[in-house]
Design a protein around this motif. Structure first.
Motif, PDB file in Angstrom:
ATOM      1  N   VAL A   1       1.028  -1.325   0.084  1.00 46.49           N
ATOM      2  CA  VAL A   1       0.057  -0.080  -0.093  1.00 46.49           C
ATOM      3  C   VAL A   1       0.846   1.308  -0.023  1.00 46.49           C
ATOM      4  O   VAL A   1       1.920   1.517   0.781  1.00 46.49           O
ATOM      5  CB  VAL A   1      -0.840   0.190   1.379  1.00 46.49           C
ATOM      6  CG1 VAL A   1      -1.812   1.182   1.290  1.00 46.49           C
ATOM      7  CG2 VAL A   1      -1.774  -1.301   1.346  1.00 46.49           C
ATOM      8  N   PRO A   2       0.547   2.337  -0.952  1.00 45.77           N
ATOM      9  CA  PRO A   2       1.561   3.297  -0.964  1.00 45.77           C
ATOM     10  C   PRO A   2       1.261   4.272   0.354  1.00 45.77           C
ATOM     11  O   PRO A   2      -0.016   4.135   0.684  1.00 45.77           O
ATOM     12  CB  PRO A   2       0.909   4.354  -2.102  1.00 45.77           C
ATOM     13  CG  PRO A   2       0.238   3.230  -3.057  1.00 45.77           C
ATOM     14  CD  PRO A   2      -0.110   1.933  -1.918  1.00 45.77           C
ATOM     15  N   VAL A   3       2.218   4.876   0.666  1.00 48.37           N
ATOM     16  CA  VAL A   3       2.263   6.012   1.924  1.00 48.37           C
ATOM     17  C   VAL A   3       2.694   7.287   1.390  1.00 48.37           C
ATOM     18  O   VAL A   3       3.280   7.501   0.620  1.00 48.37           O
ATOM     19  CB  VAL A   3       3.193   5.227   2.872  1.00 48.37           C
ATOM     20  CG1 VAL A   3       3.133   6.373   4.175  1.00 48.37           C
ATOM     21  CG2 VAL A   3       2.687   3.984   3.353  1.00 48.37           C
ATOM     22  N   LEU A   4       1.560   8.293   1.674  1.00 48.43           N
ATOM     23  CA  LEU A   4       1.963   9.677   1.453  1.00 48.43           C
ATOM     24  C   LEU A   4       2.635  10.258   2.534  1.00 48.43           C
ATOM     25  O   LEU A   4       2.369  10.202   3.850  1.00 48.43           O
ATOM     26  CB  LEU A   4       0.687  10.573   1.254  1.00 48.43           C
ATOM     27  CG  LEU A   4       0.646  11.899   0.974  1.00 48.43           C
ATOM     28  CD1 LEU A   4       1.392  12.060  -0.436  1.00 48.43           C
ATOM     29  CD2 LEU A   4      -0.990  12.359   1.014  1.00 48.43           C
ATOM     30  N   LYS A   5       3.993  10.943   2.155  1.00 49.01           N
ATOM     31  CA  LYS A   5       4.825  11.614   3.273  1.00 49.01           C
ATOM     32  C   LYS A   5       4.935  13.020   2.783  1.00 49.01           C
ATOM     33  O   LYS A   5       5.279  13.443   1.414  1.00 49.01           O
ATOM     34  CB  LYS A   5       6.198  11.080   2.806  1.00 49.01           C
ATOM     35  CG  LYS A   5       6.313   9.815   3.428  1.00 49.01           C
ATOM     36  CD  LYS A   5       7.775   9.303   3.367  1.00 49.01           C
ATOM     37  CE  LYS A   5       8.067   7.768   3.915  1.00 49.01           C
ATOM     38  NZ  LYS A   5       9.473   7.396   3.945  1.00 49.01           N
ATOM     39  N   PRO A   6       4.502  13.923   3.675  1.00 49.64           N
ATOM     40  CA  PRO A   6       4.555  15.285   3.268  1.00 49.64           C
ATOM     41  C   PRO A   6       5.932  15.839   3.154  1.00 49.64           C
ATOM     42  O   PRO A   6       6.997  15.334   3.734  1.00 49.64           O
ATOM     43  CB  PRO A   6       3.827  16.058   4.528  1.00 49.64           C
ATOM     44  CG  PRO A   6       3.962  14.927   5.469  1.00 49.64           C
ATOM     45  CD  PRO A   6       4.151  13.562   4.908  1.00 49.64           C
ATOM     46  N   MET A   7       6.324  16.638   2.062  1.00 53.16           N
ATOM     47  CA  MET A   7       7.657  17.120   1.690  1.00 53.16           C
ATOM     48  C   MET A   7       7.524  18.723   1.541  1.00 53.16           C
ATOM     49  O   MET A   7       6.312  19.147   1.128  1.00 53.16           O
ATOM     50  CB  MET A   7       8.080  16.336   0.663  1.00 53.16           C
ATOM     51  CG  MET A   7       8.425  14.981   0.860  1.00 53.16           C
ATOM     52  SD  MET A   7       9.005  14.175  -0.827  1.00 53.16           S
ATOM     53  CE  MET A   7      10.637  14.664  -0.533  1.00 53.16           C
ATOM     54  N   ASP A   8       8.659  19.269   1.684  1.00 51.57           N
ATOM     55  CA  ASP A   8       8.837  20.779   1.160  1.00 51.57           C
ATOM     56  C   ASP A   8       8.550  21.058  -0.201  1.00 51.57           C
ATOM     57  O   ASP A   8       9.183  20.193  -0.903  1.00 51.57           O
ATOM     58  CB  ASP A   8       9.981  21.495   2.155  1.00 51.57           C
ATOM     59  CG  ASP A   8      10.003  21.439   3.361  1.00 51.57           C
ATOM     60  OD1 ASP A   8       8.822  21.589   3.794  1.00 51.57           O
ATOM     61  OD2 ASP A   8      11.165  21.552   3.780  1.00 51.57           O
ATOM     62  N   LEU A   9       7.958  22.137  -0.631  1.00 49.95           N
ATOM     63  CA  LEU A   9       7.699  22.293  -2.274  1.00 49.95           C
ATOM     64  C   LEU A   9       9.117  22.854  -2.357  1.00 49.95           C
ATOM     65  O   LEU A   9       9.867  23.464  -1.896  1.00 49.95           O
ATOM     66  CB  LEU A   9       6.884  23.387  -2.467  1.00 49.95           C
ATOM     67  CG  LEU A   9       6.419  23.957  -3.783  1.00 49.95           C
ATOM     68  CD1 LEU A   9       6.383  22.556  -4.615  1.00 49.95           C
ATOM     69  CD2 LEU A   9       5.604  24.912  -3.901  1.00 49.95           C
ATOM     70  N   MET A  10       9.926  22.250  -3.597  1.00 51.32           N
ATOM     71  CA  MET A  10      11.174  22.773  -4.177  1.00 51.32           C
ATOM     72  C   MET A  10      10.480  23.438  -5.466  1.00 51.32           C
ATOM     73  O   MET A  10      10.201  22.565  -6.529  1.00 51.32           O
ATOM     74  CB  MET A  10      11.965  21.690  -4.114  1.00 51.32           C
ATOM     75  CG  MET A  10      12.397  21.066  -2.785  1.00 51.32           C
ATOM     76  SD  MET A  10      13.676  19.964  -3.068  1.00 51.32           S
ATOM     77  CE  MET A  10      15.112  20.729  -3.632  1.00 51.32           C
ATOM     78  N   VAL A  11      11.190  24.543  -5.654  1.00 54.61           N
ATOM     79  CA  VAL A  11      10.779  25.348  -7.006  1.00 54.61           C
ATOM     80  C   VAL A  11      12.374  25.687  -7.597  1.00 54.61           C
ATOM     81  O   VAL A  11      13.264  26.249  -6.687  1.00 54.61           O
ATOM     82  CB  VAL A  11      10.143  26.551  -6.723  1.00 54.61           C
ATOM     83  CG1 VAL A  11       9.997  27.267  -8.304  1.00 54.61           C
ATOM     84  CG2 VAL A  11       8.839  26.572  -6.212  1.00 54.61           C
ATOM     85  N   GLU A  12      12.546  25.430  -8.908  1.00 51.77           N
ATOM     86  CA  GLU A  12      13.802  25.765  -9.464  1.00 51.77           C
ATOM     87  C   GLU A  12      13.573  26.641 -10.612  1.00 51.77           C
ATOM     88  O   GLU A  12      12.728  26.240 -11.424  1.00 51.77           O
ATOM     89  CB  GLU A  12      14.461  24.375  -9.969  1.00 51.77           C
ATOM     90  CG  GLU A  12      15.986  24.780 -10.596  1.00 51.77           C
ATOM     91  CD  GLU A  12      16.506  23.408 -10.904  1.00 51.77           C
ATOM     92  OE1 GLU A  12      17.020  23.461 -12.076  1.00 51.77           O
ATOM     93  OE2 GLU A  12      16.700  22.284 -10.042  1.00 51.77           O
ATOM     94  N   VAL A  13      14.239  27.586 -10.575  1.00 50.52           N
ATOM     95  CA  VAL A  13      14.158  28.717 -11.806  1.00 50.52           C
ATOM     96  C   VAL A  13      15.234  28.654 -12.718  1.00 50.52           C
ATOM     97  O   VAL A  13      16.368  28.375 -12.362  1.00 50.52           O
ATOM     98  CB  VAL A  13      14.178  29.904 -11.202  1.00 50.52           C
ATOM     99  CG1 VAL A  13      13.967  30.956 -12.354  1.00 50.52           C
ATOM    100  CG2 VAL A  13      12.901  30.181 -10.238  1.00 50.52           C
ATOM    101  N   SER A  14      15.109  28.433 -14.040  1.00 55.08           N
ATOM    102  CA  SER A  14      16.138  28.346 -15.050  1.00 55.08           C
ATOM    103  C   SER A  14      15.551  29.276 -16.385  1.00 55.08           C
ATOM    104  O   SER A  14      14.473  29.169 -16.625  1.00 55.08           O
ATOM    105  CB  SER A  14      16.298  27.044 -15.480  1.00 55.08           C
ATOM    106  OG  SER A  14      15.209  26.177 -16.060  1.00 55.08           O
ATOM    107  N   PRO A  15      16.607  30.143 -16.803  1.00 49.76           N
ATOM    108  CA  PRO A  15      16.262  31.024 -17.862  1.00 49.76           C
ATOM    109  C   PRO A  15      15.867  30.191 -19.255  1.00 49.76           C
ATOM    110  O   PRO A  15      16.542  29.291 -19.436  1.00 49.76           O
ATOM    111  CB  PRO A  15      17.344  31.927 -17.887  1.00 49.76           C
ATOM    112  CG  PRO A  15      18.590  31.270 -17.212  1.00 49.76           C
ATOM    113  CD  PRO A  15      17.767  30.389 -16.289  1.00 49.76           C
TER     114      PRO A  15
END
Length: 123
Positions: free
Chosen positions: A1-15
């Motif tokens: 059974v899959p388990v949901l783990k909360p994680m911090d949102l990571m945003v990466e910016v690239s031109p």
């Protein structure tokens, strides 16, 4: 059974593209033209007109300064605070401390019209 783990949102910016002749000062305003191919960016002292397919240069709109009216505050009061295209895309409106100017994209040497917007005689 899959388990949901909360994680911090990571945003990466690239031109996606890098444009030459970048601004020297902080950009105050950006406006996209109705053709969706050209846009303007304005810093404190100049306006650049850019084309999405031409990344090695921009086109500059500049009104020559009259040396006889130059003062210590000239650079401050002439700094561009906003720039917008007209709905048709043919004209642009710039705003500095004392004036609003209407420019024709086909005539970059001087504005078509200049309106005083911040004139008071109060002491």
């Amino acid at each position: 059974v899959p388990v949901l783990k909360p994680m911090d949102l990571m945003v990466e910016v690239s031109p996606r593209r890098v444009f030459a002749n970048a601004h020297t000062y902080h950009i105050n305003s950006i406006s996209v033209n109705s053709d969706y191919e050209t846009y303007m960016s304005a810093d404190d002292l100049r306006i650049n007109l850019w084309h999405l397919d031409i990344t090695d240069r921009s086109f500059m709109f500049e009104e020559p300064e009259d040396p006889s009216t130059r003062s210590f505050f000239s650079e401050i009061i002439s700094s561009v605070s906003d720039v917008k295209f007209s709905h048709s895309g043919r004209y642009l409106l710039t705003r500095d401390y004392l004036t609003a100017k209407v420019w024709d994209l086909n005539m970059e040497s001087k504005p078509l019209e200049t309106y005083q917007v911040c004139v008071t005689n109060d002491v």
